[in-house]
Scaffold this active site. Structure first.
Site, PDB file in Angstrom:
ATOM      1  N   ARG A  48      45.509  42.568  30.669  1.00 11.31           N
ATOM      2  CA  ARG A  48      46.242  43.734  30.150  1.00 11.31           C
ATOM      3  C   ARG A  48      45.655  45.016  30.737  1.00 11.31           C
ATOM      4  O   ARG A  48      46.378  45.970  31.026  1.00 11.31           O
ATOM      5  CB  ARG A  48      46.167  43.782  28.613  1.00 11.31           C
ATOM      6  CG  ARG A  48      47.036  42.738  27.943  1.00 11.31           C
ATOM      7  CD  ARG A  48      46.646  42.491  26.494  1.00 11.31           C
ATOM      8  NE  ARG A  48      46.863  43.632  25.619  1.00 11.31           N
ATOM      9  CZ  ARG A  48      46.296  43.761  24.416  1.00 11.31           C
ATOM     10  NH1 ARG A  48      45.467  42.829  23.958  1.00 11.31           N
ATOM     11  NH2 ARG A  48      46.554  44.813  23.674  1.00 11.31           N
ATOM     12  N   ARG A  60      44.963  38.522  17.184  1.00 19.02           N
ATOM     13  CA  ARG A  60      46.124  38.567  18.069  1.00 19.02           C
ATOM     14  C   ARG A  60      45.839  37.666  19.264  1.00 19.02           C
ATOM     15  O   ARG A  60      44.760  37.741  19.833  1.00 19.02           O
ATOM     16  CB  ARG A  60      46.353  40.013  18.536  1.00 19.02           C
ATOM     17  CG  ARG A  60      47.558  40.658  17.905  1.00 19.02           C
ATOM     18  CD  ARG A  60      47.605  42.122  18.209  1.00 19.02           C
ATOM     19  NE  ARG A  60      47.938  42.411  19.605  1.00 19.02           N
ATOM     20  CZ  ARG A  60      48.154  43.640  20.065  1.00 19.02           C
ATOM     21  NH1 ARG A  60      48.086  44.681  19.258  1.00 19.02           N
ATOM     22  NH2 ARG A  60      48.430  43.846  21.331  1.00 19.02           N
ATOM     23  N   ARG A 103      38.458  42.195  16.707  1.00 17.98           N
ATOM     24  CA  ARG A 103      39.558  42.798  15.943  1.00 17.98           C
ATOM     25  C   ARG A 103      40.327  41.740  15.148  1.00 17.98           C
ATOM     26  O   ARG A 103      40.664  40.686  15.664  1.00 17.98           O
ATOM     27  CB  ARG A 103      40.522  43.505  16.911  1.00 17.98           C
ATOM     28  CG  ARG A 103      41.789  44.005  16.232  1.00 17.98           C
ATOM     29  CD  ARG A 103      42.483  45.065  17.038  1.00 17.98           C
ATOM     30  NE  ARG A 103      43.419  44.517  18.021  1.00 17.98           N
ATOM     31  CZ  ARG A 103      44.274  45.281  18.700  1.00 17.98           C
ATOM     32  NH1 ARG A 103      44.287  46.590  18.528  1.00 17.98           N
ATOM     33  NH2 ARG A 103      45.089  44.729  19.574  1.00 17.98           N
ATOM     34  N   LYS A 116      44.670  53.558  20.403  1.00 14.97           N
ATOM     35  CA  LYS A 116      45.800  54.495  20.399  1.00 14.97           C
ATOM     36  C   LYS A 116      46.705  54.302  19.178  1.00 14.97           C
ATOM     37  O   LYS A 116      47.175  55.283  18.608  1.00 14.97           O
ATOM     38  CB  LYS A 116      46.606  54.404  21.703  1.00 14.97           C
ATOM     39  CG  LYS A 116      47.276  53.066  21.951  1.00 14.97           C
ATOM     40  CD  LYS A 116      48.022  53.080  23.256  1.00 14.97           C
ATOM     41  CE  LYS A 116      48.394  51.739  23.807  1.00 14.97           C
ATOM     42  NZ  LYS A 116      48.562  50.567  22.979  1.00 14.97           N
ATOM     43  N   ARG A 132      55.235  52.848  29.773  1.00 14.84           N
ATOM     44  CA  ARG A 132      54.151  52.066  30.371  1.00 14.84           C
ATOM     45  C   ARG A 132      54.353  51.874  31.874  1.00 14.84           C
ATOM     46  O   ARG A 132      53.619  51.134  32.501  1.00 14.84           O
ATOM     47  CB  ARG A 132      54.106  50.661  29.749  1.00 14.84           C
ATOM     48  CG  ARG A 132      53.519  50.565  28.369  1.00 14.84           C
ATOM     49  CD  ARG A 132      52.027  50.334  28.385  1.00 14.84           C
ATOM     50  NE  ARG A 132      51.527  49.132  27.746  1.00 14.84           N
ATOM     51  CZ  ARG A 132      51.472  48.895  26.442  1.00 14.84           C
ATOM     52  NH1 ARG A 132      51.982  49.739  25.596  1.00 14.84           N
ATOM     53  NH2 ARG A 132      50.921  47.795  25.991  1.00 14.84           N
TER      54      ARG A 132
HETATM   55  P1  AMP Z   1      50.320  47.063  22.621  1.00 16.33           P
HETATM   56  O1  AMP Z   1      50.465  46.758  21.166  1.00 16.33           O
HETATM   57  O2  AMP Z   1      50.768  48.477  22.946  1.00 16.33           O
HETATM   58  O3  AMP Z   1      48.953  46.752  23.147  1.00 16.33           O
HETATM   59  O4  AMP Z   1      51.342  46.113  23.396  1.00 16.33           O
HETATM   60  C1  AMP Z   1      51.223  44.718  23.335  1.00 16.33           C
HETATM   61  C2  AMP Z   1      52.103  44.055  24.372  1.00 16.33           C
HETATM   62  O5  AMP Z   1      53.483  44.403  24.126  1.00 16.33           O
HETATM   63  C3  AMP Z   1      51.848  44.466  25.805  1.00 16.33           C
HETATM   64  O6  AMP Z   1      50.791  43.723  26.399  1.00 16.33           O
HETATM   65  C4  AMP Z   1      53.205  44.149  26.459  1.00 16.33           C
HETATM   66  O7  AMP Z   1      53.372  42.749  26.634  1.00 16.33           O
HETATM   67  C5  AMP Z   1      54.177  44.566  25.362  1.00 16.33           C
HETATM   68  N1  AMP Z   1      54.563  45.986  25.464  1.00 16.33           N
HETATM   69  C6  AMP Z   1      54.259  46.990  24.591  1.00 16.33           C
HETATM   70  N2  AMP Z   1      54.784  48.160  24.968  1.00 16.33           N
HETATM   71  C7  AMP Z   1      55.436  47.918  26.125  1.00 16.33           C
HETATM   72  C8  AMP Z   1      56.175  48.737  27.026  1.00 16.33           C
HETATM   73  N3  AMP Z   1      56.335  50.064  26.816  1.00 16.33           N
HETATM   74  N4  AMP Z   1      56.713  48.139  28.118  1.00 16.33           N
HETATM   75  C9  AMP Z   1      56.573  46.827  28.356  1.00 16.33           C
HETATM   76  N5  AMP Z   1      55.862  45.999  27.564  1.00 16.33           N
HETATM   77  C10 AMP Z   1      55.307  46.525  26.447  1.00 16.33           C
END
Ligand code: AMP
Length: 216
Positions: free
Chosen positions: A170, A159, A127, A14, A88
């Site tokens: 996740r 990461r 990745r 995404k 989320r």
């Molecule tokens: P992402 O880069 O979108 O995969 O997000 C990585 C991590 O950031 C997630 O596993 C959460 O720990 C945190 N995170 C990102 N976006 C949100 C959100 N909208 N609400 C809560 N935690 C978030």
């Protein structure tokens, strides 16, 4: 000008798609994941508060992301935006609705990129991410020993939350929290689902096809 949300499980691509879309249409790319990682990297007060949540793949408290997004939306209201990874949860979706209402804005579409869990685990195990600019690489595209980002020369790293067991966690969190969010947007008539399997350009072509149908 578009006002979009892009959602999808970890590994759905995404952020890559949001990046390309925002470049092409000069939209602001608002990724809560990236904002939070930047806070952690800078060891800010917020960063110290949320570090453990990110490491475990759990959602950070909603008021933290709601505040981050609220500030940004106000700044980019004239430009258009792609919200990446937000909302989320239902609580965040409600906060976003209120926020948009206050700004007299509405969403054109909520795009959800779908992939199966094991595709996510496989993709993220391969990745690499640039610590400087956040660019992502697949180990198939680069030499395994390559240490520098081709775009900015930054250091390439894995990461912590891309480890298979954290990816599975996740994924579980995503499914649990997102089902009612997706239902909410389906009900509003703005949800569009996109098959996230295949190469990045293939998925992007599908995404553009969806937007072309929305605004021929
Ligand atoms: P992402 O880069 O979108 O995969 O997000 C990585 C991590 O950031 C997630 O596993 C959460 O720990 C945190 N995170 C990102 N976006 C949100 C959100 N909208 N609400 C809560 N935690 C978030």
């Amino acid at each position: 000008m578009w006002r979009l949300v892009i959602l999808g499980p970890p590994g759905s691509g995404k952020s890559t798609q949001a990046e390309r879309l925002s470049d092409e249409h000069h939209l602001a790319h608002l990724s809560t994941g990236e904002m939070l990682r930047a806070e952690v990297a800078r060891a800010t007060t917020i960063g110290q508060e949320v570090g453990q949540y990110l490491a475990k793949g759990h959602l950070v408290p909603p008021q933290v992301v709601n505040r981050l997004i609220h500030e940004k939306l106000n700044q980019v209201r004239e430009q258009g935006f792609v919200l990446d990874g937000y909302p989320r949860s239902v609580e965040q979706a409600q906060a976003l609705d209120e926020n948009l209402e206050q700004l007299a804005l509405s969403l054109d579409a909520v795009l959800v990129i779908e992939i199966p869990q094991e595709t996510a685990v496989e993709r993220l195990a391969a990745r690499m991410v640039c610590a400087g600019c956040g660019a992502t690489y697949n180990l198939d595209e680069i030499e395994r020993a390559e240490a520098e980002c081709r775009q900015c020369g930054g250091k390439l790293m894995r990461r912590d939350d891309d480890e298979p067991e954290v990816v599975r966690e996740r994924f579980v969190v995503y499914q649990r929290e997102m089902l009612p969010v997706l239902e909410r947007y389906r009900h509003k008539g703005v949800l569009v689902s996109i098959d996230g399997q295949g190469s990045r350009p293939e998925v992007y072509t599908r995404l553009k096809g969806v937007l072309a149908k929305l605004r021929p």
